[in-house]
Each structure stands twice: as structure tokens, then as C-alpha cells.
Design a protein around this motif. Structure first.
Motif, mmCIF file in Angstrom:
data_model
loop_
_atom_site.group_PDB
_atom_site.id
_atom_site.type_symbol
_atom_site.label_atom_id
_atom_site.label_comp_id
_atom_site.label_asym_id
_atom_site.label_seq_id
_atom_site.Cartn_x
_atom_site.Cartn_y
_atom_site.Cartn_z
ATOM 1 N N ALA A 34 -20.628 32.171 15.322
ATOM 2 C CA ALA A 34 -19.781 31.600 16.356
ATOM 3 C C ALA A 34 -18.893 32.703 16.920
ATOM 4 C CB ALA A 34 -18.961 30.473 15.748
ATOM 5 N N VAL A 35 -17.835 32.329 17.625
ATOM 6 C CA VAL A 35 -16.844 33.310 18.082
ATOM 7 C C VAL A 35 -15.912 33.530 16.891
ATOM 8 C CG1 VAL A 35 -15.143 33.880 19.844
ATOM 9 C CG2 VAL A 35 -17.100 32.436 20.426
ATOM 10 N N GLU A 36 -16.263 34.499 16.076
ATOM 11 C CA GLU A 36 -15.708 34.662 14.729
ATOM 12 C C GLU A 36 -14.349 35.344 14.781
ATOM 13 O OE1 GLU A 36 -17.425 33.435 12.202
ATOM 14 O OE2 GLU A 36 -19.349 33.052 13.201
ATOM 15 N N ALA A 37 -13.396 34.765 14.063
ATOM 16 C CA ALA A 37 -12.035 35.299 14.135
ATOM 17 C C ALA A 37 -11.267 35.080 12.838
ATOM 18 C CB ALA A 37 -11.281 34.620 15.280
ATOM 19 N N ALA A 38 -10.436 36.045 12.494
ATOM 20 C CA ALA A 38 -9.415 35.815 11.468
ATOM 21 C C ALA A 38 -8.444 34.769 12.009
ATOM 22 C CB ALA A 38 -8.692 37.120 11.156
ATOM 23 N N MET A 39 -7.911 33.964 11.117
ATOM 24 C CA MET A 39 -7.060 32.850 11.552
ATOM 25 C C MET A 39 -5.741 32.829 10.773
ATOM 26 S SD MET A 39 -8.551 30.981 13.961
ATOM 27 C CE MET A 39 -10.196 30.893 14.707
ATOM 28 N N ARG A 40 -4.723 32.294 11.444
ATOM 29 C CA ARG A 40 -3.498 31.869 10.783
ATOM 30 C C ARG A 40 -3.519 30.354 10.824
ATOM 31 N NH1 ARG A 40 -4.320 35.866 9.489
ATOM 32 N NH2 ARG A 40 -3.330 37.864 9.833
ATOM 33 N N THR A 41 -3.627 29.766 9.671
ATOM 34 C CA THR A 41 -3.929 28.336 9.586
ATOM 35 C C THR A 41 -2.901 27.625 8.712
ATOM 36 O OG1 THR A 41 -6.287 28.642 9.967
ATOM 37 C CG2 THR A 41 -5.648 26.718 8.664
ATOM 38 N N VAL A 42 -2.578 26.434 9.107
ATOM 39 C CA VAL A 42 -1.650 25.611 8.331
ATOM 40 C C VAL A 42 -2.352 24.319 7.950
ATOM 41 C CG1 VAL A 42 0.600 24.449 8.311
ATOM 42 C CG2 VAL A 42 0.285 26.549 9.651
ATOM 43 N N VAL A 43 -2.313 23.993 6.663
ATOM 44 C CA VAL A 43 -2.905 22.733 6.199
ATOM 45 C C VAL A 43 -1.895 21.974 5.348
ATOM 46 C CG1 VAL A 43 -5.247 23.693 6.165
ATOM 47 C CG2 VAL A 43 -3.871 23.742 4.084
ATOM 48 N N VAL A 44 -2.034 20.671 5.306
ATOM 49 C CA VAL A 44 -1.334 19.878 4.292
ATOM 50 C C VAL A 44 -2.387 19.448 3.287
ATOM 51 C CG1 VAL A 44 0.265 17.995 3.827
ATOM 52 C CG2 VAL A 44 0.078 18.922 6.138
ATOM 53 N N VAL A 45 -2.106 19.698 2.017
ATOM 54 C CA VAL A 45 -3.067 19.368 0.970
ATOM 55 C C VAL A 45 -2.552 18.162 0.206
ATOM 56 C CG1 VAL A 45 -4.268 20.221 -1.065
ATOM 57 C CG2 VAL A 45 -3.669 21.802 0.779
ATOM 58 N N ASP A 46 -3.354 17.115 0.173
ATOM 59 C CA ASP A 46 -2.896 15.895 -0.480
ATOM 60 C C ASP A 46 -3.958 15.399 -1.452
ATOM 61 O OD1 ASP A 46 -1.038 13.988 -1.046
ATOM 62 O OD2 ASP A 46 -1.393 12.792 0.766
ATOM 63 N N LEU A 47 -3.582 14.468 -2.271
ATOM 64 C CA LEU A 47 -4.462 13.981 -3.329
ATOM 65 C C LEU A 47 -4.531 12.464 -3.292
ATOM 66 C CD1 LEU A 47 -6.120 14.659 -5.895
ATOM 67 C CD2 LEU A 47 -3.982 14.440 -7.196
ATOM 68 N N LEU A 68 -9.594 15.024 -2.601
ATOM 69 C CA LEU A 68 -8.628 15.861 -1.890
ATOM 70 C C LEU A 68 -8.646 15.485 -0.422
ATOM 71 C CD1 LEU A 68 -8.746 19.614 -3.014
ATOM 72 C CD2 LEU A 68 -7.441 17.708 -3.958
ATOM 73 N N ALA A 69 -7.447 15.301 0.146
ATOM 74 C CA ALA A 69 -7.311 15.096 1.587
ATOM 75 C C ALA A 69 -6.636 16.335 2.151
ATOM 76 C CB ALA A 69 -6.486 13.847 1.870
ATOM 77 N N VAL A 70 -7.312 16.978 3.082
ATOM 78 C CA VAL A 70 -6.813 18.240 3.635
ATOM 79 C C VAL A 70 -6.598 18.050 5.123
ATOM 80 C CG1 VAL A 70 -7.233 20.704 3.887
ATOM 81 C CG2 VAL A 70 -8.147 19.476 1.906
ATOM 82 N N HIS A 71 -5.333 18.002 5.525
ATOM 83 C CA HIS A 71 -5.057 17.837 6.949
ATOM 84 C C HIS A 71 -4.892 19.200 7.602
ATOM 85 C CE1 HIS A 71 -3.829 15.783 10.562
ATOM 86 N NE2 HIS A 71 -2.800 16.610 10.651
ATOM 87 N N LEU A 72 -5.666 19.412 8.675
ATOM 88 C CA LEU A 72 -5.610 20.689 9.392
ATOM 89 C C LEU A 72 -4.519 20.594 10.450
ATOM 90 C CD1 LEU A 72 -9.469 21.009 9.652
ATOM 91 C CD2 LEU A 72 -7.992 22.497 8.287
ATOM 92 N N VAL A 73 -3.415 21.280 10.215
ATOM 93 C CA VAL A 73 -2.257 21.180 11.098
ATOM 94 C C VAL A 73 -2.404 22.114 12.289
ATOM 95 C CG1 VAL A 73 0.248 21.446 11.229
ATOM 96 C CG2 VAL A 73 -0.825 20.597 9.114
ATOM 97 N N ASP A 74 -2.805 23.324 12.004
ATOM 98 C CA ASP A 74 -2.876 24.323 13.068
ATOM 99 C C ASP A 74 -3.875 25.403 12.671
ATOM 100 O OD1 ASP A 74 -2.118 25.442 15.523
ATOM 101 O OD2 ASP A 74 -0.718 26.816 14.538
ATOM 102 N N ILE A 75 -4.660 25.864 13.639
ATOM 103 C CA ILE A 75 -5.623 26.949 13.423
ATOM 104 C C ILE A 75 -5.466 27.901 14.598
ATOM 105 C CG2 ILE A 75 -8.042 27.545 13.059
ATOM 106 C CD1 ILE A 75 -8.568 24.598 12.307
ATOM 107 N N ALA A 76 -4.915 29.078 14.349
ATOM 108 C CA ALA A 76 -4.608 30.001 15.452
ATOM 109 C C ALA A 76 -5.279 31.343 15.219
ATOM 110 C CB ALA A 76 -3.095 30.199 15.555
#
Lengths: 344, 344, 344, 344
Positions: free
Chosen positions: C219-232, C81-89
Motif C-alpha cells: 500500500a502507501v506504506e508509512a510510519a505512523m503516530r497512532t493512538v488507541v484505547v485498549v479495553d477488555l 480485547l477491544a481496541v479503539h483506533l483513535v487516531d492514525i497519523a
């Protein structure tokens, strides 16, 4: 027994040493000499009651004094010193143990650094009954008192390190030192690879007894009156192939490893025992690996000092009838010890 | 013995399990039940000659099968399972051991990753003589053959882990598992904290004998015919204060720790033993720390599995006369075992 | 962007998971899908003020929730699995950190067991300013307040383990999990070997930022709104030769190792990087060992979790011009991310 | 610059030293003196081509020579030596690296003892282009050649140990020694606690560059022409509270820890950094623990020597405006260095 060389070594306080390496020999003996010696306890005798907190009455680096060095005539790098422990007798009718700030296995230490305050510093004084062969544990805060059997041993024994290094007497390593294994008791022969001319044997840190691992950091610490036979194996001894200290008893061969982490101490000791077993039997190293895997023992020595110590132990009877260590040195020194004891 | 519940458990090959957790119980027994069970060896019985290399005849993850789970009626989280090992008998007149690529203490592994090629994969077949109580080591490349005494034990025994985790049967931990300690022999009682309803006991990986540390990675591996008594201690047992597996024999209390590095396995086991000793005697924890430091033993269990195991061991006689574990569960199960054996 | 598959995944509290393995997928996506997802913080959002002590408001094993699993169509064991992390907010304008009893690197823990009382449990609440890209450290007992730059990342990301094992989400390993490395930030592609059909990706434990090692345990722990692309990547990907998680950024290749002791985590990560560099360049493994020795970086991930994590890191420019990872997967996913972001 | 004391130190081969401790000072300087010195490479300059295998051309213990000791007038135990690295320049147009039998992180060693044969011993010769600031990696068995930027540093720098100990120059510890961290580059100030009168600074083991961890055991090894400013902080310096070496650059504070296992080296370095940060800011130690957890860096130094080294690193800007180390010693020595360089 007119042919037994017997010498005494009772150092003055000023003659006590706190390192392996660097010091000039106190005496020089011929191979085969019986040495009657005195050792102080690890606190230099300064902890004598529950009020004598080690961190207050002792001063770094004047901890863990050793008696020696003893030079052995003719010892050269590549040779092996064989030291037979004839007798180890507590010198007083009391002994002590203590917790010490940031020392021990269940506390933060200087190496396993943490933000905790030190555990409380507490001293236990043991009554030693040499006739009955016991020492008495008295809990400081209630609960049963327990009589423990004496099983005297030396925590610290070794030679001058290689390469011009000088180690605090509290550090165990390839030169021996503060291995703190209860296996170092009377009746055994310890082998050390010689690194410098004379070998320079020192010993101290007598324990009335000690648990495996010495978990709180100190044993039942006592000054000792100790008798050893110091012998020399020229060339081709253990040091020729593996420079870690070895121990032989009537029943067991033992290899030691002193390093960190503890699995590396285990690896060193087992590697040496496998190598040793292969040499003594003619087994291939994988065959020796197999036999040790099924018949070996692996008690902890210490898990508290600057290096940790593991012991790898194999009953001699599992090596077959033809396995003989160092041309029977142990049996020979056993005989010397018997001769000495029968005459004392 | 009309009041003894005796049940049999001989799983089919399809019923063998390879994990702790996740599996449904094969049987459910009442506390106090005697279970006669069969276990396969760690290779699933596929290694039968020197030509059967484990890496060729075995397939990941079908290694180290266990028999179970056995659910115990009424067992709830917070309770303790007490498992008394009544008898462990090799099922065949042969057993095997082997090196396995990248497994063992004196080789690079997946965790201690290195650039070395694996050590050679070699199989040793042992003849097992149940009447004489021996197994015969035959070196593969010459040198003496050695007859070793049988000392049968289970390398793997434990319950379902906490928190919904599922561990390969090769992994030891707080749930028990593949601790690979020779102390797990007949005559002892093992205690496991219950994490899920029923507890879910499984065991396997019988060894005709094993050295401490199991340095090459495998013991004298054998299928076993084993008898256990499974009992339940409601609440307030060992699990209430410390969830690591404990072992009791007629003479010793033993705590285990299974983690890495090896000094942490030592710390866990010693910490548990100190805590246990304090509970049984009323000593303050520092007093218990002191007593264990002088009287405890610390043999290695395994230094080869996914976690390493150390055992902390203390003779019961050093706890005074009033120390009783779990209301005498061990003695009671000893009696059940005697009743069973006298009638078998 | 009509050709972009975009799906949302915002689990209900009941849908949060606390393990890798065992859980059924929440959604199944095609390779190349963009997933917009929500993650809760490691405390499940229950620690909201300095009075909310984690040990009181959280309940074992309901710690460190992850969002997922996400199944990927067509993923089979042996694939990657290739998981690209697009955005972590960060999802909120606050985040928290805390000491937790017997957790962290400078405190006794369940594995590094000691007799110390736990360090004091303290909560720090950080103000998060998403516009300025900062979070504010307020000491609890005086001294300067410090504004720290946001550097959002996920502490926990991985797939279902091999062999039917199920690990708590707090455990890192070959399946990924709680590696807690600050390198897992937006703009990188993470690679995981597939162990079960669908792969079963989960992630959580967002950090506004984190020091290397995460020394206090959180760490500085937080809920996130995250975008990933999941590839194979079918077959022949990283998992074919080495199953540890890898990370690729525009400039660096990174290998991870998660085990104990920390030197073994270092060994695993360096061994994988050496192997990877050799594959990409055609170098002999000793040549790759040499180059990595001179040009590699080795930051700690975490030194506090059930396994420790080290990262081995090498600038791509030190591999020559012809080294291409997985047929340019990272660049391709970078483009997908750009297309998505330009359209959002 | 009439007020600059500048002295030269270019030891003859006979004057090279191989230990910290025990040796008499080669020179004695006043605090603030600029020392222009020459160091040999770790092989004593004997490895000059791919045919010069270190195990054949070098002889134990004549490895890793250091230049020194340099005594500092007025230095007493409890003081701190501040050593500013002004310039480190490769002395030749070549440098070397090598694998060495049983040395390195991905090979069995004397401590991590195994039954493997050693990895192959291979030498790499680097072309050093001082004008372009590069060194050229040439693989021995094909694949791309890589030009690496020079980043000169000293692997070995330290003072005489405490307690009369003498350590091989290859051993890092509280006295400094062979820490092998790439952070020891020009522009930084290193702080060492003084253990003996004069402090007795020595340094050597120059590297044209080095990866973090120095995984194969050797860096791009080179003789160096190095300039340092040696200064003295009387009392109350770092040594007063924590005797481990510290490093300051324009942007970062760094603490080091050198011990085993690697997590203990991490603990020592992080504990010191937390303590240091608290001292400089007035934070409570838990507040400092928190800040370092979120803002600290933790690169490996070496994972190959007799002790492993971790570095704990914190940007000064995260300590607020009022934090000043040792009354601005670093800035002052920076100025001295500028004055020296502008005049050279």
C-alpha cells in the motif's frame, strides 16, 4: 462372432466437431456395437514440426477436434452410456507436444490472470515406435534424450450436456469432455449419464501418454485409430444417483470430478466414489467414507483446462466379493472386446 | 556394524510436543546416527474404543503429538537434513480412525465455514495383525468387513520453520509437518531444508495405512516403533534452491507442496519437481517442464489439514543414467539401513 | 480527563517484532488505557527512494515490523480485547510503495508457483501532505500524476495466536495479523479473542491509504503516530462463539475471514457475520443468513498475503433498534477517544 | 425526442430463454434504440408464497429465465455492445427470496460436494413499496422486521458466448451472464464484447436489492419493467483488448471477472481494470497496477453461482482529466436516457 456389429467412423475434416452438444449425430448405432474410429490430434494435425507454433498454425475455436457425435439407439435421459475402450493406437510415427501462450499450470492464464508475458512457445516432436511401444523425448536445448513407454489414452470423451448447454471440447464437466486423465486407456469402461436422446458420444484428443495433471497443458498428442464398444444401461445406472463420469477397469473403480478449485474437483470425485461404494456394498455412507479414506487413491487428471479434474480410485477387491457394477457390464464388454480382437 | 551410532528416543507423555519450532531438542545426534524412536498416535492414545469420541477425550491443542525435536550436530541454515525411514512398525494390535466434528474433506470445516451441523462423530477400531501384515476394517452399520494390507507411514515429519515461526503439528508447509502422504513409508529418504541450528527434526502421526487425500480427516492411526537414519548434507542441497520437502525412494523422486487452494499445492510440487529434474539432468527448465508433463505422477497427500498437500512424482529412470541426487545420499543411507537391519 | 490513563510506546529498532506470539510484552496496561504509539513502515523505514529496492535493502524475516506486544491486565483466554483506533497519523511527509519479486496478486508467487521471471521491482515514493490530507501518486514512466486522499489505517493488528503457534507478522488469521483491510481506520473498534494471558496486542504496517485487495502487494506504506484505547471484555464476547477478528464503526459491523482460497475467506467472514447478527437480534440463523444476503457488503481485504482476507459488513441500522454489541463498548470507547482528543 | 427509437419487448412464457447462445433473436434493433422490456423473476414467477418451495414448483433447467436475445444491427465480432440501464422497476408489490437445496455459499453444493443433508429450504416473501422505495424483510421465526431500501438491478445480463458455446443463464463468464453484482443498476452502462453477428443481448433475474456475494444464493427476486438503451461501438472497444464485461457509472469504472476460485475472479477483474486504466491514461502497466492498488475497490459480485464474480472498481477522478471511455459513450447514453425519461 457373426453377432458382432462393427461400424467405422472416419470423419472428414469438415465433420470434425469442437463442442459437446449442439451437433447432429454422424452415425447412430445399436447398443453393443463395436465402433472403429479415427481421431485427429488436439492441434487438428497442423503442428508437424518444431517450427509449427500452435498459436500461429491453429485458430480459435478450431482446437481439440472430436469425432462424433455417435447416437445410441434407445438412449434416453436417465440412462447410462457404457463405453468400453478396446484399443487406442497412434495413427502416425510421430506425435507432438507444446507450450501454448497463457495455457498450463505453471504459467499465467486467462483465468489466473497476471501481468507476466507468456512463457516461450516451444514445440517438441516425439518419434513414436509402435513396435517397441515407445515414444522418444528429445529436449530442445541439450541434456539426455529419454525413451518413454507408450500408454495411449483419450484426453477427451463425453456426451451432450444437460439443459441445452454446449461446451467447448476443451472443457471437462459432468458430461465428461476434456478430463485428460491417463486412466482413460484401453481395457477400461467409461460410464456417462445420458442427458439427451441418443446420448451423443464424442471422443478425441488422443495421447501417446500423459503425466498426471498434464502440467504444461499438452500431452504427447497424436491422431489415433481407436476401437470402442458402445453399450447402453437403461435407467438405474450411475446417472440415476450421480451424474459424474465413472471409469471401471479390471481392478479399479474410478469416479471423476471436474470443476474449480482443485479441492472441489477432489470433493466431487471422492463424494461420488463414497456414494458408489456404499451402493455396491450396503455400507452406510459414513462407513464407505471411512473405507475410501484408508484405501482410496486420488491422482490428478488435469490442472490446466477450463475445469480441473481429479480422479478417485478404489481397488474392487476392497469392496468385498458381492459388489458388482451395473450387472457386470464391464466384464461383458471385456468379452465383446476379446471376441472382436481375436477375430480382427 | 561397530561403526553404527544407534540411539533410542522414547519420550514420556510430558515430553511429547504439539508444534514444529519453539521446543528445545530432546536429543542431539551426529550425522549418520540411527535413531530408534517411539511415537504416539494422533489422538495421544486416548481413543481406544468406539465409545471414545475424539472431541470428548482429546483436548485442543493437545492433538497430533510428535516425538522430538532431534538436533543434528553441525546443521546450519542452508544445509539439508536427510532422514531415511528404515522401519515403521505398529506398536499395538489395534489402531483407530474417526470422523471429527468439522474436520475432513466432505464436511464443513472452520475454513470452509457453513451453516451445517457437523457430520456424526464415529470411531472405527481396526484389528492390526502384524504377522499377516493386515488391518481389519469393520463397518459400524453392516456390510462386508475388509482386510486391508498394512502400509505403515508417518503423517507428520519435519523440522523447525524459518523466521521464528511456530506451527501446530497439524499444519504442513515448507518445513514439512503434517503432509499426510502415504509416500512417507519405510525405504524412502526425506529431505528437509534446515532453518535453524540443529535442524530440529520431529515426527509422529503414524498410520497403518492411508488413502490419498485422507478424505475423512484421519487414517488408520497407530502408535509406532520407528527407526530412522538422520543425516546431514552441508550446503548446496535441495534447500539451496527450493525449500520444500522432497522424498526419494529407490524408484522415484518426489516433491511436495503444502498450501491452499489445492491447485497451488499442485503448482508448488510440480514447480519443485521441474526445477529438480532440470538440475539433475542439465535440461533447460522448459525441457524439464515438458518431460514432467508426460512422465510425472500427481497423487494427493491430504485435502483435509490446515494446508493441503500434493506430491509430484517422477521415476528416476526417466532422468537418464547420469542423474544422481545429493551425491548418492539415498543409496548410502539404504546401505546403513541394511547394515542396521541385518544386525538387529 | 484526570481519569484517563495515557501511556506512550515508541519501540527502539531492536524492540521491533516480526511475529505474533512468542515475544514478551513491552508494556502492560490496565483496561481502558490510551496508548500513544509509534509504528515503523513495512520496510522498516529502509526504502526511502526509488533506488532502494526492497529485495536489496530489506532482509527476510525482518519485514513488516510491529509495535508491541502490549499486555492487558486481567486478560485471559475466553475474553475479548477491544481496541479503539483513535487516531492514525503519518509520521513523515513521504511514503512508499513497491512491487516486490514474487509478491502480489497479478504475479507468480511462492504459493502460486510458476516458471515466470518476477515482474520488475519498482518503487514509488509518495509525497504526503498532512495539512491537505493527500498523498501524491507519481507514475514512473509518464502519464498523469494523481492526488489521492489520505485514509490512514493499519494493515497489521492482532494478538498472540492460540495453541502456542507463532506466525510471521505478514500472516493474517484468527488472531488478526496482516489483514490489510482499509476498514481498520480511526474511529473503529476492533475485537480480538484472547488466546494467552494478557492477550498481547501488536500493530504496525501503517498505510496512508490502500485499495481493496492491495493488488500489487503493498500500500502507501508509512510510519505512523497512532493512538488507541485498549479495553477488555470479560468472557462472553465475540471470542466465546467465534474467534475471528471483528470491527465496529459508528455505522457498520464487520467480520473478517483470513484463509485460502478466497471463497473460504468469504465463507468464514459471512458465517461469522450471520452468527453475530443472529445473536444480536434473536433471529434464527437462516433468517440472519437471509438478511445478510440482501443487505451485506463483501469487500476484499488483501488477496496477496500468506492468507487472503475478506470482510463481511452490515449496516447496524439493518439490525433493528435493540441490537447492542458488547454492552455498548464501541460507544464507550468513542467517548474516551473524544475526551482524549479534546484535551490533547 | 422524435429521433428516439423506442421498442417494446414483453416475451410470452414460451419465449423466455434459459441460456446464452443458441436462441434466435426475438427482435432486432438499430444502435441507439430504447428498449422497454419485461423480465420474469428467477423462479419464473412460480414462487409466490412461503409454501411454494422452489425445488418443488420449479423444474430444472427452467430456472432463471432471460428476456431476449435482442440482436443489434451491424454488430460483428470485435465490436462492443454498450447497454445503458435507464430504469429498473419492480413489476409487482411483492418479491421473494429462498434457500435452495445445495445452493449458496454457506452450504454444501454440487461443486463443493459434502456428505451433509441440505440446509432447510425456506421462502421469504418481501412486501415491495415502490412509492416509499422499500422492501420489507420479515423473519420467519421471530426477531425484528427490517425495512430495506430498494436498489433495483439485474443479476443476469450478457450476450451470446464465443466459440459456439451455450451456457445456462445461471452461469456468468466472459460473455456476462449471471454475474449477480449490485453494481448493475440504473444509471450505468455495461459493455460486452460481441462474439456473434448481432451480439444477442439478453437480460433477466431482477433483484429489488442484493447483498455483495448473494451469500444464501438468491436475492430479493422480482419481475421487472426495465428500460435500456442499446448501442454499438464498432471495433477498438473493450473487446479489442479484453473480453470481460465492464461497467461504467457517472463516478466509477468497473471490470468484472467470473471464474473459480474466487481469487482468480479477483485476478481477472483487477487485471482488466489495470489494463483499462493504462489504456485510458497512457500509464505503463506497472504504474497502472500501482494506482489501482491504492485507489481501487474490490467488492464481491456473487460467490454462489457456477462461477464466482468479483468486481474491480475505480473512481474516474483518479484517472486524471483526459481519460475518456469509448469516446464518451456513457455520457451520450446518459443524455439519451434523460431525453427518454423527460418525455415518458
Amino acid at each position: 462372432m457373426s453377432d458382432l456389429d462393427v461400424v467405422q467412423l472416419a470423419p472428414t475434416p469438415e465433420q470434425l466437431r469442437y463442442t459437446f452438444g449442439a451437433a447432429e449425430p454422424l452415425i447412430t448405432v445399436r447398443p453393443g456395437t463395436v465402433v472403429e474410429l479415427a481421431t485427429e490430434d488436439c492441434f487438428g494435425g497442423r503442428v508437424r514440426s518444431a517450427e509449427d507454433l500452435p498459436s500461429q498454425v491453429c485458430e480459435f475455436p478450431y482446437l481439440n477436434p472430436v469425432t462424433g457425435p455417435i447416437a445410441v439407439e434407445g438412449a434416453e435421459p436417465g440412462d447410462t452410456l457404457a463405453v468400453h475402450l478396446v484399443d487406442i493406437a497412434p495413427a502416425r510415427d510421430w506425435a507432438v507436444s507444446a507450450t501454448f501462450p497463457h495455457f498450463g499450470a505453471l504459467t499465467a492464464t486467462h483465468s489466473t490472470a497476471m501481468l507476466h508475458e507468456p512463457l516461450e512457445e516451444v514445440v517438441w516432436v516425439y518419434e513414436v515406435d509402435r513396435d517397441r511401444g515407445t515414444c522418444l523425448f528429445r529436449p530442445r536445448r541439450g541434456g539426455p534424450e529419454i525413451e518413454l513407454p507408450l500408454d495411449p489414452m483419450h484426453g477427451t470423451i463425453g456426451v451432450a450436456p444437460a439443459g441445452g448447454e454446449v461446451f467447448a471440447s476443451i472443457t471437462p464437466g459432468a458430461h465428461g469432455g476434456n478430463m485428460d486423465t491417463p486412466e482413460m486407456r484401453a481395457g477400461t469402461t467409461a460410464y456417462f449419464g445420458v442427458n439427451v436422446p441418443g446420448g451423443l458420444l464424442s471422443l478425441g484428443d488422443g495421447h501417446c501418454r500423459q503425466g498426471e495433471g498434464e502440467v504444461c497443458g499438452t500431452a504427447v498428442e497424436a491422431a489415433m485409430r481407436t476401437v470402442v464398444v458402445v453399450d447402453l444401461i437403461k435407467g438405474g445406472g450411475p446417472a440415476a444417483t450421480q451424474p459424474w463420469p465413472r471409469i471401471e477397469s479390471d481392478e479399479f473403480l474410478m469416479s471423476t470430478g471436474s470443476t474449480r478449485p482443485l479441492e472441489d474437483a477432489y470433493r466431487v470425485s471422492q463424494h461420488d466414489l463414497v456414494t458408489w461404494a456404499a451402493e455396491l456394498t450396503g455400507w452406510d455412507s459414513l462407513d464407505a467414507y471411512q473405507l475410501v479414506s484408508q484405501a482410496g487413491l486420488a491422482p490428478a487428471g488435469n490442472v490446466v483446462d477450463t475445469n480441473y479434474t481429479m480422479v478417485a480410485k478404489l481397488a474392487k477387491r476392497f469392496l468385498g466379493r458381492d459388489a458388482v457394477v451395473a450387472d457386470g457390464t464391464h466384464d461383458r464388454l471385456r468379452s465383446t472386446a476379446s471376441a472382436y480382437l481375436s477375430q480382427r
